[in-house]
Design an enzyme around this catalytic site. Structure first.
Site, short mmCIF file in Angstrom:
data_model
loop_
_atom_site.label_atom_id
_atom_site.label_comp_id
_atom_site.label_asym_id
_atom_site.label_seq_id
_atom_site.Cartn_x
_atom_site.Cartn_y
_atom_site.Cartn_z
N LYS A 173 17.65 51.06 7.18
CA LYS A 173 16.67 50.16 6.17
C LYS A 173 15.39 50.46 6.28
O LYS A 173 14.74 50.70 7.45
CB LYS A 173 16.92 48.79 6.56
CG LYS A 173 18.13 48.13 5.92
CD LYS A 173 18.04 46.94 6.28
CE LYS A 173 19.43 45.95 5.91
NZ LYS A 173 19.39 44.70 6.50
N GLY B 239 17.67 51.28 20.61
CA GLY B 239 18.69 51.02 19.67
C GLY B 239 19.55 52.42 19.37
O GLY B 239 20.21 53.08 20.30
N ARG C 227 20.32 50.64 30.36
CA ARG C 227 19.71 49.60 30.56
C ARG C 227 19.87 48.78 32.21
O ARG C 227 18.73 48.48 32.63
CB ARG C 227 19.87 48.42 29.70
CG ARG C 227 19.51 48.61 28.54
CD ARG C 227 19.88 47.32 27.50
NE ARG C 227 19.07 47.46 26.05
CZ ARG C 227 19.04 46.66 25.03
NH1 ARG C 227 19.95 45.71 25.03
NH2 ARG C 227 18.33 46.84 24.12
N GLY D 234 14.12 46.53 18.83
CA GLY D 234 13.33 45.64 18.22
C GLY D 234 11.97 45.14 19.00
O GLY D 234 10.94 45.25 18.38
#
Ligand code: AMP
Length: 396
Positions: A198, A354, A35, A377
């Protein structure tokens, strides 16, 4: 798109919202600097123009007050080396010290302010807090893609104080361009690889992708909800009981839309959630009662990598298993290798941030794929078609 290329920053103080939310080890050394590296071209352009740079960021999730482990001062030495100059630091992002350091900052100098999230006002999107921050610079630059899906004081609210002087940094521009390429200009065959824990986090994206992709590969923990929905026995594997109907309907939708849905046929199962657990290969739909699937098995690897090899566009979001443990990293590694190989053969590959970005970094493939996003996200929300507050604030 209004990028920093629209301005010569000579004599300007640029307040740059960066996403320096990087992982630190127990000695406060940075363990993944992707980043920060992503924001370097923006900082360098402004310094090269003859401007001064004030960096603002959050780090981690402090509870609303100063915490040593979340202090941005741990980044000062690293940044100083990267930018080849001393970095000034203010141990409060607003207040007297920040104001005086910002005021006295000369062209070519860099000031880093303390973690924005030491103030609750940041995440609340507080106007007065945003205005105080805004007072420190002449120009606002947003280069924090990883936080662009948040309507926080420093990512969105602040932009109104710079109606004529707000710009996208190069990282933001690059992220948006690459996401756009996948969404609207994908060459076929287009394959999406979805994984991770998930289904619920990724439903909206999966539904959107069903209108665009030729192949949808589903691996990782989320695949067991699909296996159970098809009547399989999944033992103690991860499952979202309330998403079984949804999984069924996604399978039907894929068939209707002629999307080839590729689910794992076998798994590496374990008798415990541990790197030292006993393991076996098992068919995905007949996993032993007290065992759990923690990685895709060899037949699944073969099926997945064959499809990847024939793809011209690849979007990957989420690992194929618990890749953080060596025993269960093989599936994720094999998929990463297949993506690298397809990229070498001319495919465009975008790795969602992520955990998939962490996996690609772990296996040392950062430079062998087309683009590694710095946003988890934020990328998901952008691809779902949502307007990101950090992007809207600059465009308005
Ligand atoms: P996500 O944030 O949804 O992309 O999930 C990433 C996490 O899912 C990683 O930490 C993986 O360890 C975990 N994961 C992947 N496969 C499995 C699995 N079969 N069982 C449990 N966790 C998994």
């Amino acid at each position: 798109m209004k990028t920093i290329d629209f301005l010569n920053f000579s004599g300007k103080k640029a307040l740059i919202r960066v996403d320096f939310n990087v992982p630190l080890d127990d000695k406060y050394s940075i363990t993944d600097d992707n980043r920060i590296q992503g924001a370097m071209p923006t900082i360098e352009k402004i310094l090269k123009d003859g401007g001064a740079v004030i960096l603002i960021s959050h780090l981690g999730r402090p509870k609303g007050g100063s915490e040593e482990k979340f202090s941005l001062k741990h980044l000062v030495d690293y940044l100083s080396l990267q930018l080849n100059r001393p970095i000034q630091f203010a141990d409060d992002c607003i207040g007297k010290d920040a104001i005086s350091k910002a005021k006295n900052l000369k062209n070519g100098e860099v000031l880093l302010l303390e973690n924005l999230r030491f103030y609750k006002e940041e995440e609340k999107g507080d106007q007065a807090f945003a205005e105080k921050l805004a007072g420190l610079g002449d120009v606002y630059v947003n280069d924090a893609f990883g936080t662009a899906h948040r309507a926080h004081a420093s990512t969105s609210v602040i932009a109104q104080f710079f109606p004529e002087a707000k710009y996208f940094g190069y990282l933001m521009a690059g992220e948006l361009k690459n996401a756009e390429k996948i969404l609207n200009h994908a060459q076929k065959p287009f394959t999406a690889i979805m994984g991770g824990a998930k289904v619920s986090d990724k439903i909206e994206l999966i539904e959107k992708l069903l209108n665009k992709v030729d192949n949808l590969i589903i691996g990782g923990g989320m695949a067991y909800t699909f296996a159970k929905a098809q009547g399989g026995k999944i033992g103690k594997s991860l499952v979202e009981e309330d998403k079984l109907d949804l999984a069924k309907s996604l399978i039907e939708k894929a068939a209707k839309k002629n999307v080839k849905l590729i689910l794992p046929v076998d798994s590496i199962i374990a008798d415990a959630f541990s790197n030292d657990a006993k393991t076996e290969v098992s068919p995905n739909k007949s996993i032993k009662d007290s065992w759990m699937g923690l990685d895709i098995g060899p037949e699944s690897i073969k099926a997945f990598t064959d499809v990847i090899a024939d793809s011209k566009t690849i979007l990957w979001n989420g690992p194929m298993g618990v890749f953080e443990m060596e025993t269960f990293e093989k599936g994720t590694k094999a998929v990463a290798e297949a993506v690298v190989k397809a990229t070498k053969n001319g495919a465009f590959s975008l790795i969602g941030g992520g955990d998939s970005a962490a996996a690609v970094a772990k296996f040392g493939f950062n430079d062998d794929v087309s683009y590694v996003s710095t946003g988890g996200g934020a990328l998901l929300e952008y691809m779902e078609g949502k307007e990101l507050p950090g992007v809207k604030a600059i465009n308005d």
